[in-house]
Design a protein around this motif. Structure first.
Motif, PDB file in Angstrom:
ATOM      1  N   ASP A  64      95.256  63.109  21.751  1.00 48.93           N
ATOM      2  CA  ASP A  64      96.311  62.093  21.610  1.00 48.93           C
ATOM      3  C   ASP A  64      96.520  61.433  22.978  1.00 48.93           C
ATOM      4  O   ASP A  64      97.580  61.561  23.589  1.00 48.93           O
ATOM      5  N   PHE A  65      95.475  60.731  23.454  1.00 42.06           N
ATOM      6  CA  PHE A  65      95.505  60.199  24.814  1.00 42.06           C
ATOM      7  C   PHE A  65      96.611  59.159  24.994  1.00 42.06           C
ATOM      8  O   PHE A  65      97.275  59.112  26.032  1.00 42.06           O
ATOM      9  N   GLN A  66      96.808  58.322  23.981  1.00 45.05           N
ATOM     10  CA  GLN A  66      97.872  57.311  24.084  1.00 45.05           C
ATOM     11  C   GLN A  66      99.235  57.990  24.191  1.00 45.05           C
ATOM     12  O   GLN A  66     100.074  57.598  25.002  1.00 45.05           O
ATOM     13  N   GLN A  67      99.432  59.021  23.384  1.00 48.55           N
ATOM     14  CA  GLN A  67     100.682  59.782  23.459  1.00 48.55           C
ATOM     15  C   GLN A  67     100.874  60.396  24.847  1.00 48.55           C
ATOM     16  O   GLN A  67     101.968  60.368  25.402  1.00 48.55           O
ATOM     17  N   LEU A  68      99.796  60.929  25.415  1.00 52.06           N
ATOM     18  CA  LEU A  68      99.848  61.522  26.752  1.00 52.06           C
ATOM     19  C   LEU A  68     100.322  60.492  27.781  1.00 52.06           C
ATOM     20  O   LEU A  68     101.201  60.774  28.608  1.00 52.06           O
ATOM     21  N   GLN A  69      99.761  59.278  27.733  1.00 53.90           N
ATOM     22  CA  GLN A  69     100.147  58.229  28.683  1.00 53.90           C
ATOM     23  C   GLN A  69     101.611  57.817  28.476  1.00 53.90           C
ATOM     24  O   GLN A  69     102.334  57.525  29.435  1.00 53.90           O
ATOM     25  N   ILE A  70     102.036  57.807  27.215  1.00 52.57           N
ATOM     26  CA  ILE A  70     103.419  57.428  26.905  1.00 52.57           C
ATOM     27  C   ILE A  70     104.395  58.488  27.418  1.00 52.57           C
ATOM     28  O   ILE A  70     105.465  58.170  27.949  1.00 52.57           O
ATOM     29  N   ILE A  71     104.022  59.753  27.291  1.00 48.43           N
ATOM     30  CA  ILE A  71     104.897  60.829  27.796  1.00 48.43           C
ATOM     31  C   ILE A  71     104.980  60.775  29.321  1.00 48.43           C
ATOM     32  O   ILE A  71     106.047  60.978  29.904  1.00 48.43           O
ATOM     33  N   LYS A  72     103.861  60.450  29.974  1.00 46.68           N
ATOM     34  CA  LYS A  72     103.910  60.269  31.438  1.00 46.68           C
ATOM     35  C   LYS A  72     104.869  59.138  31.806  1.00 46.68           C
ATOM     36  O   LYS A  72     105.624  59.218  32.776  1.00 46.68           O
ATOM     37  N   LYS A  73     104.841  58.059  31.023  1.00 46.03           N
ATOM     38  CA  LYS A  73     105.725  56.912  31.252  1.00 46.03           C
ATOM     39  C   LYS A  73     107.187  57.298  30.996  1.00 46.03           C
ATOM     40  O   LYS A  73     108.080  56.911  31.737  1.00 46.03           O
ATOM     41  N   ILE A 123     103.385  66.455  33.996  1.00 49.73           N
ATOM     42  CA  ILE A 123     102.654  66.346  32.733  1.00 49.73           C
ATOM     43  C   ILE A 123     101.163  66.536  33.005  1.00 49.73           C
ATOM     44  O   ILE A 123     100.584  65.838  33.834  1.00 49.73           O
ATOM     45  N   LYS A 124     100.577  67.497  32.312  1.00 51.56           N
ATOM     46  CA  LYS A 124      99.145  67.769  32.485  1.00 51.56           C
ATOM     47  C   LYS A 124      98.399  67.518  31.179  1.00 51.56           C
ATOM     48  O   LYS A 124      98.746  68.087  30.138  1.00 51.56           O
ATOM     49  N   GLY A 125      97.369  66.671  31.248  1.00 53.35           N
ATOM     50  CA  GLY A 125      96.497  66.438  30.100  1.00 53.35           C
ATOM     51  C   GLY A 125      95.305  67.373  30.165  1.00 53.35           C
ATOM     52  O   GLY A 125      94.754  67.597  31.250  1.00 53.35           O
ATOM     53  N   ARG A 126      94.934  67.939  29.034  1.00 52.69           N
ATOM     54  CA  ARG A 126      93.826  68.890  28.995  1.00 52.69           C
ATOM     55  C   ARG A 126      92.732  68.404  28.042  1.00 52.69           C
ATOM     56  O   ARG A 126      92.999  67.643  27.121  1.00 52.69           O
ATOM     57  N   GLY A 169     104.946  48.461  27.211  1.00 52.62           N
ATOM     58  CA  GLY A 169     103.837  47.909  26.426  1.00 52.62           C
ATOM     59  C   GLY A 169     102.822  48.928  25.946  1.00 52.62           C
ATOM     60  O   GLY A 169     102.002  48.625  25.072  1.00 52.62           O
ATOM     61  N   LEU A 170     102.852  50.150  26.503  1.00 51.89           N
ATOM     62  CA  LEU A 170     101.891  51.171  26.061  1.00 51.89           C
ATOM     63  C   LEU A 170     102.041  51.461  24.568  1.00 51.89           C
ATOM     64  O   LEU A 170     101.076  51.779  23.878  1.00 51.89           O
ATOM     65  N   VAL A 217     108.209  60.032  18.962  1.00 54.81           N
ATOM     66  CA  VAL A 217     107.597  60.927  19.954  1.00 54.81           C
ATOM     67  C   VAL A 217     108.488  61.020  21.196  1.00 54.81           C
ATOM     68  O   VAL A 217     108.790  62.115  21.686  1.00 54.81           O
ATOM     69  N   GLY A 218     108.915  59.858  21.706  1.00 57.19           N
ATOM     70  CA  GLY A 218     109.779  59.846  22.893  1.00 57.19           C
ATOM     71  C   GLY A 218     111.070  60.628  22.664  1.00 57.19           C
ATOM     72  O   GLY A 218     111.512  61.397  23.528  1.00 57.19           O
ATOM     73  N   THR A 219     111.655  60.453  21.483  1.00 59.81           N
ATOM     74  CA  THR A 219     112.923  61.111  21.158  1.00 59.81           C
ATOM     75  C   THR A 219     112.779  62.630  21.172  1.00 59.81           C
ATOM     76  O   THR A 219     113.569  63.340  21.810  1.00 59.81           O
ATOM     77  N   ILE A 220     111.761  63.143  20.491  1.00 62.84           N
ATOM     78  CA  ILE A 220     111.622  64.606  20.398  1.00 62.84           C
ATOM     79  C   ILE A 220     111.184  65.217  21.731  1.00 62.84           C
ATOM     80  O   ILE A 220     111.681  66.269  22.142  1.00 62.84           O
ATOM     81  N   VAL A 221     110.269  64.542  22.430  1.00 60.96           N
ATOM     82  CA  VAL A 221     109.785  65.121  23.698  1.00 60.96           C
ATOM     83  C   VAL A 221     110.910  65.152  24.733  1.00 60.96           C
ATOM     84  O   VAL A 221     111.104  66.163  25.423  1.00 60.96           O
ATOM     85  N   LYS A 222     111.677  64.080  24.817  1.00 59.10           N
ATOM     86  CA  LYS A 222     112.807  64.047  25.766  1.00 59.10           C
ATOM     87  C   LYS A 222     113.823  65.141  25.417  1.00 59.10           C
ATOM     88  O   LYS A 222     114.327  65.853  26.292  1.00 59.10           O
ATOM     89  N   THR A 223     114.116  65.298  24.121  1.00 57.25           N
ATOM     90  CA  THR A 223     115.058  66.334  23.674  1.00 57.25           C
ATOM     91  C   THR A 223     114.552  67.726  24.044  1.00 57.25           C
ATOM     92  O   THR A 223     115.302  68.557  24.577  1.00 57.25           O
TER      93      THR A 223
END
Length: 283
Positions: free
Chosen positions: A151-160, A171-174, A112-113, A129-135
């Motif tokens: 890109d805080f929402q993106q950060l949370q999605i990458i953590k997920k 995963i570190k958010g700065r 749901g994020l 985003v998920g496709t490229i980061v996972k690759t």
């Protein structure tokens, strides 16, 4: 700094450096680098043995093909900037190298994020985003990857993504890097007209005022107040402002003092879309 265009060459090189204790820091970018990106590289350098940066303008995360076409590309300057902070490795693959003949995104469920904020306005963005980061994680196999909180929402999605697919990377958010006038640093800022660039700090000023009012007004009242401020502004058009729970990203109406909240905003300055966010605290 070593530069690779082919994933096989990069993997071979990184494998030659690795032993059990080698820490690889990774900063994925779309180029047009600025101080915010460089701060991530510096952090990665400080905490790891090898730092890898990727520059790849990912076509599958753009819902607007015109935006993709106009996205700033400044590779020569990016290389100079990365050399100035002693980056170890740069990966600059082509679209063909990443996607071969199939330039499409995988479908993802991020619990749901992906349906909040940006997801409502940018169809399929987070699948891209998920496709490229996972690759990229599969190619680089980093110990830790660094992302800016703009890109805080993106950060949370990458953590997920990492959690759901058991990808062995931290995963570190700065913190958000800002210009002197408060505008959040973004590669897109270079495309602003002089007039819109001068107007854009209004976004940050409004967020700061909203932060001050948080707790004295409820979330709905605060949202209405922000909408009113932008209606009066001749050059900036508000797409959304929302107060959301940091962990679920869901818009809130009632404030629970035990939870963490953040204000999120997206604004058009002419044809350029700018996003920003700010942590909110009860007095």
């Amino acid at each position: 700094m070593k530069i690779f265009e082919k994933k096989a060459d990069l993997k071979k090189y990184l494998a030659s450096l690795k032993n059990e204790d080698t820490k690889i820091g990774f900063v994925p970018t779309m180029g047009a680098l600025h101080e915010g990106h460089l701060s991530l590289v510096k952090r990665a350098k400080k905490k790891n043995d090898v730092t890898v940066v990727s520059i790849f303008v990912n076509p599958t995360q753009f819902d607007n093909k015109e935006d993709l076409k106009k996205y700033p590309k400044t590779l020569e300057n990016d290389i100079k900037l990365l050399e100035s902070v002693n980056c170890d490795v740069l990966f600059t693959p082509s679209v063909e190298e990443i996607y071969a003949e199939n330039v499409t995104a995988e479908k993802y469920n991020f619990d749901g994020l992906e349906h909040q904020m940006e997801g409502k306005f940018r169809d399929g963005h987070f699948d891209g985003v998920g496709t490229i980061v996972k690759t990229l994680f599969e190619i680089v196999e980093p110990t830790t990857a660094y992302f800016g909180k703009k890109d805080f929402q993106q950060l949370q999605i990458i953590k997920k993504l990492v959690e759901k697919y058991n990808i062995p990377v931290k995963i570190k958010g700065r913190p958000i890097f800002r210009e002197k006038d408060g505008l959040a640093m973004s590669s897109r800022n270079t495309r602003l007209t002089k007039e819109h660039r001068e107007a854009a700090p209004f976004i940050y000023k409004t967020l700061k005022k909203a932060k001050k009012k948080f707790g004295t007004k409820n979330a709905n009242e605060l949202t209405k107040w922000v909408n009113k401020q932008f209606k009066k502004h001749p050059l900036l058009e508000l797409e959304y402002f929302t107060i959301a729970d940091e962990s679920t990203l869901q818009t809130v109406t009632n404030i629970d003092p035990t939870k963490k909240y953040r204000a999120f905003i997206a604004v058009f300055a002419g044809e350029i879309r700018l996003i920003d966010n700010m942590r909110l605290k009860l007095k």
